[in-house]
Design a protein around this motif. Structure first.
Motif, PDB file in Angstrom:
ATOM      1  N   VAL A 141       4.005  15.402   3.294  1.00 52.07           N
ATOM      2  CA  VAL A 141       3.561  14.150   3.894  1.00 52.07           C
ATOM      3  C   VAL A 141       2.273  13.758   3.181  1.00 52.07           C
ATOM      4  CG1 VAL A 141       2.842  12.991   6.013  1.00 52.07           C
ATOM      5  CG2 VAL A 141       4.580  14.779   6.122  1.00 52.07           C
ATOM      6  N   THR A 142       2.208  12.508   2.719  1.00 45.96           N
ATOM      7  CA  THR A 142       1.021  12.058   2.000  1.00 45.96           C
ATOM      8  C   THR A 142       0.703  10.601   2.317  1.00 45.96           C
ATOM      9  OG1 THR A 142      -0.015  11.802  -0.175  1.00 45.96           O
ATOM     10  CG2 THR A 142       2.368  11.441  -0.070  1.00 45.96           C
ATOM     11  N   ASN A 143      -0.578  10.296   2.325  1.00 42.31           N
ATOM     12  CA  ASN A 143      -1.023   8.907   2.379  1.00 42.31           C
ATOM     13  C   ASN A 143      -1.807   8.586   1.096  1.00 42.31           C
ATOM     14  OD1 ASN A 143      -3.502  10.136   2.788  1.00 42.31           O
ATOM     15  ND2 ASN A 143      -3.891   9.189   4.775  1.00 42.31           N
ATOM     16  N   GLY A 144      -1.680   9.459   0.119  1.00 42.66           N
ATOM     17  CA  GLY A 144      -2.373   9.291  -1.145  1.00 42.66           C
ATOM     18  C   GLY A 144      -3.777   9.859  -1.144  1.00 42.66           C
ATOM     19  N   LEU A 145      -4.334  10.013   0.032  1.00 43.49           N
ATOM     20  CA  LEU A 145      -5.669  10.574   0.180  1.00 43.49           C
ATOM     21  C   LEU A 145      -5.599  12.013   0.666  1.00 43.49           C
ATOM     22  CD1 LEU A 145      -7.275   7.464   1.907  1.00 43.49           C
ATOM     23  CD2 LEU A 145      -7.421   8.107  -0.519  1.00 43.49           C
TER      24      LEU A 145
ATOM     25  N   GLU B 297      21.381  20.542  -4.346  1.00 41.95           N
ATOM     26  CA  GLU B 297      20.914  20.774  -2.973  1.00 41.95           C
ATOM     27  C   GLU B 297      19.553  20.113  -2.789  1.00 41.95           C
ATOM     28  OE1 GLU B 297      22.624  25.256  -2.319  1.00 41.95           O
ATOM     29  OE2 GLU B 297      20.869  24.994  -3.606  1.00 41.95           O
ATOM     30  N   ARG B 298      19.351  19.538  -1.608  1.00 46.64           N
ATOM     31  CA  ARG B 298      18.051  18.944  -1.287  1.00 46.64           C
ATOM     32  C   ARG B 298      17.043  20.068  -1.104  1.00 46.64           C
ATOM     33  NH1 ARG B 298      21.901  16.286   1.815  1.00 46.64           N
ATOM     34  NH2 ARG B 298      22.061  14.071   1.382  1.00 46.64           N
ATOM     35  N   ILE B 299      15.931  20.009  -1.832  1.00 48.66           N
ATOM     36  CA  ILE B 299      14.925  21.060  -1.700  1.00 48.66           C
ATOM     37  C   ILE B 299      13.591  20.534  -1.180  1.00 48.66           C
ATOM     38  CG2 ILE B 299      15.944  22.609  -3.396  1.00 48.66           C
ATOM     39  CD1 ILE B 299      13.781  21.591  -5.385  1.00 48.66           C
ATOM     40  N   MET B 300      13.403  19.197  -1.217  1.00 47.23           N
ATOM     41  CA  MET B 300      12.131  18.665  -0.762  1.00 47.23           C
ATOM     42  C   MET B 300      12.304  17.261  -0.195  1.00 47.23           C
ATOM     43  SD  MET B 300       8.603  18.248  -2.962  1.00 47.23           S
ATOM     44  CE  MET B 300       8.532  20.026  -3.215  1.00 47.23           C
ATOM     45  N   VAL B 301      11.639  17.021   0.924  1.00 44.73           N
ATOM     46  CA  VAL B 301      11.577  15.700   1.533  1.00 44.73           C
ATOM     47  C   VAL B 301      10.104  15.295   1.524  1.00 44.73           C
ATOM     48  CG1 VAL B 301      11.792  14.451   3.718  1.00 44.73           C
ATOM     49  CG2 VAL B 301      13.628  15.963   2.964  1.00 44.73           C
ATOM     50  N   ILE B 302       9.846  14.067   1.050  1.00 43.18           N
ATOM     51  CA  ILE B 302       8.472  13.579   0.956  1.00 43.18           C
ATOM     52  C   ILE B 302       8.369  12.260   1.703  1.00 43.18           C
ATOM     53  CG2 ILE B 302       6.605  12.877  -0.593  1.00 43.18           C
ATOM     54  CD1 ILE B 302       8.157  14.577  -2.775  1.00 43.18           C
ATOM     55  N   GLU B 303       7.447  12.205   2.629  1.00 39.57           N
ATOM     56  CA  GLU B 303       7.186  10.996   3.399  1.00 39.57           C
ATOM     57  C   GLU B 303       5.849  10.432   2.929  1.00 39.57           C
ATOM     58  OE1 GLU B 303       7.632   7.901   6.051  1.00 39.57           O
ATOM     59  OE2 GLU B 303       9.131   9.373   5.414  1.00 39.57           O
ATOM     60  N   CYS B 304       5.877   9.175   2.467  1.00 36.34           N
ATOM     61  CA  CYS B 304       4.666   8.504   1.977  1.00 36.34           C
ATOM     62  C   CYS B 304       4.218   7.450   2.978  1.00 36.34           C
ATOM     63  CB  CYS B 304       4.934   7.831   0.639  1.00 36.34           C
ATOM     64  SG  CYS B 304       5.441   8.957  -0.669  1.00 36.34           S
ATOM     65  N   LYS B 305       2.939   7.424   3.207  1.00 35.87           N
ATOM     66  CA  LYS B 305       2.329   6.437   4.093  1.00 35.87           C
ATOM     67  C   LYS B 305       1.260   5.679   3.325  1.00 35.87           C
ATOM     68  CE  LYS B 305       4.615   7.397   7.826  1.00 35.87           C
ATOM     69  NZ  LYS B 305       5.633   6.451   8.274  1.00 35.87           N
ATOM     70  N   ALA B 306       0.911   4.509   3.803  1.00 37.86           N
ATOM     71  CA  ALA B 306      -0.179   3.740   3.210  1.00 37.86           C
ATOM     72  C   ALA B 306      -1.485   4.502   3.417  1.00 37.86           C
ATOM     73  CB  ALA B 306      -0.258   2.365   3.866  1.00 37.86           C
ATOM     74  N   PRO B 307      -2.463   4.298   2.536  1.00 30.43           N
ATOM     75  CA  PRO B 307      -3.727   5.043   2.641  1.00 30.43           C
ATOM     76  C   PRO B 307      -4.441   4.893   3.989  1.00 30.43           C
ATOM     77  CG  PRO B 307      -3.595   3.974   0.512  1.00 30.43           C
ATOM     78  CD  PRO B 307      -2.426   3.473   1.323  1.00 30.43           C
ATOM     79  N   HIS B 308      -4.286   3.757   4.650  1.00 29.74           N
ATOM     80  CA  HIS B 308      -4.980   3.561   5.930  1.00 29.74           C
ATOM     81  C   HIS B 308      -4.277   4.253   7.107  1.00 29.74           C
ATOM     82  CE1 HIS B 308      -2.002   0.292   6.124  1.00 29.74           C
ATOM     83  NE2 HIS B 308      -2.116   0.419   7.436  1.00 29.74           N
TER      84      HIS B 308
ATOM     85  N   PRO C 161       0.814  -1.221   0.000  1.00 28.58           N
ATOM     86  CA  PRO C 161       0.000   0.000   0.000  1.00 28.58           C
ATOM     87  C   PRO C 161       0.850   1.276   0.000  1.00 28.58           C
ATOM     88  CG  PRO C 161      -0.970  -1.615   1.465  1.00 28.58           C
ATOM     89  CD  PRO C 161       0.372  -2.168   1.035  1.00 28.58           C
ATOM     90  N   GLU C 162       1.955   1.289   0.742  1.00 29.14           N
ATOM     91  CA  GLU C 162       2.828   2.468   0.761  1.00 29.14           C
ATOM     92  C   GLU C 162       3.493   2.674  -0.605  1.00 29.14           C
ATOM     93  OE1 GLU C 162       6.974   3.818   2.785  1.00 29.14           O
ATOM     94  OE2 GLU C 162       5.443   3.091   4.167  1.00 29.14           O
ATOM     95  N   GLU C 163       3.902   1.584  -1.248  1.00 27.38           N
ATOM     96  CA  GLU C 163       4.522   1.700  -2.572  1.00 27.38           C
ATOM     97  C   GLU C 163       3.509   2.205  -3.601  1.00 27.38           C
ATOM     98  OE1 GLU C 163       7.596   2.249  -4.660  1.00 27.38           O
ATOM     99  OE2 GLU C 163       7.919   1.158  -2.794  1.00 27.38           O
ATOM    100  N   TRP C 164       2.256   1.815  -3.467  1.00 31.45           N
ATOM    101  CA  TRP C 164       1.186   2.300  -4.343  1.00 31.45           C
ATOM    102  C   TRP C 164       1.102   3.827  -4.242  1.00 31.45           C
ATOM    103  CZ3 TRP C 164      -1.394   0.954  -8.380  1.00 31.45           C
ATOM    104  CH2 TRP C 164      -2.674   1.428  -8.651  1.00 31.45           C
ATOM    105  N   VAL C 165       1.168   4.340  -3.020  1.00 35.06           N
ATOM    106  CA  VAL C 165       1.129   5.791  -2.803  1.00 35.06           C
ATOM    107  C   VAL C 165       2.394   6.434  -3.364  1.00 35.06           C
ATOM    108  CG1 VAL C 165       1.142   7.617  -1.041  1.00 35.06           C
ATOM    109  CG2 VAL C 165      -0.395   5.646  -0.805  1.00 35.06           C
TER     110      VAL C 165
END
Length: 153
Positions: free
Chosen positions: A123-127, A87-98, A39-43
């Motif tokens: 930060v995203t869970n896809g939803l 240079e690092r400009i963005m960090v994105i943390e993905c979580k499973a939809p639930h 699910p996290e990889e889907w997001v």
């Protein structure tokens, strides 16, 4: 074995999904390999396509599962985006939809960013997606409703 995807709050993309030994895999076009479809990889794969196709982020400036040393422990940041100067400009943390996007999840991403020092934290869970612009000089952040295109970061 049928794969039933969770509908996300992101555009739909034509992913290459395969089934091997009763397990689904999705092709990651950044790393050029098939990954177990969790699910996290889907997001993560949806968000990568969103960055590239909708927000015009150059593929070559996106790094996945970047390692970092936090409190003497190796951790992995889901997605790190660089500018053309490296240079690092963005960090994105993905979580499973639930997984709910709450303070604990945001704090985890903020801890990772304390090492990366990126100007943007997502930060995203896809939803639900939270976009924060970070001020490292006068410590603080502000939330935005939408992520700007790459050329406006």
């Amino acid at each position: 074995m049928a794969f039933t995807p969770t509908a996300l709050n992101l555009p739909q993309y034509p992913f290459r999904i395969t089934l091997r030994e009763k397990q689904h895999f999705i092709f990651d076009e950044i790393r050029k390999k098939h990954l177990v479809l969790t699910p996290e990889e889907w997001v993560r794969q949806h968000f990568i396509q969103y960055l590239i196709l909708e927000k015009k982020f150059p593929k070559s400036l996106i790094q996945l599962e970047a390692g970092l040393n936090l409190n003497q422990r190796m951790q992995r940041t889901d997605i790190v985006v660089f500018n053309h100067s490296g240079e690092r400009i963005m960090v994105i943390e993905c979580k499973a939809p639930h997984i709910q996007i709450n303070q604990q999840v945001f704090d985890q991403a903020a801890r990772y960013n304390s090492v990366h020092k990126a100007r943007w934290l997502v930060v995203t869970n896809g939803l639900r997606h939270c976009y924060a612009q970070i001020d490292h000089i006068n410590p603080g952040f502000s939330f935005l409703e939408e992520l700007p295109e790459y050329s406006h970061l």
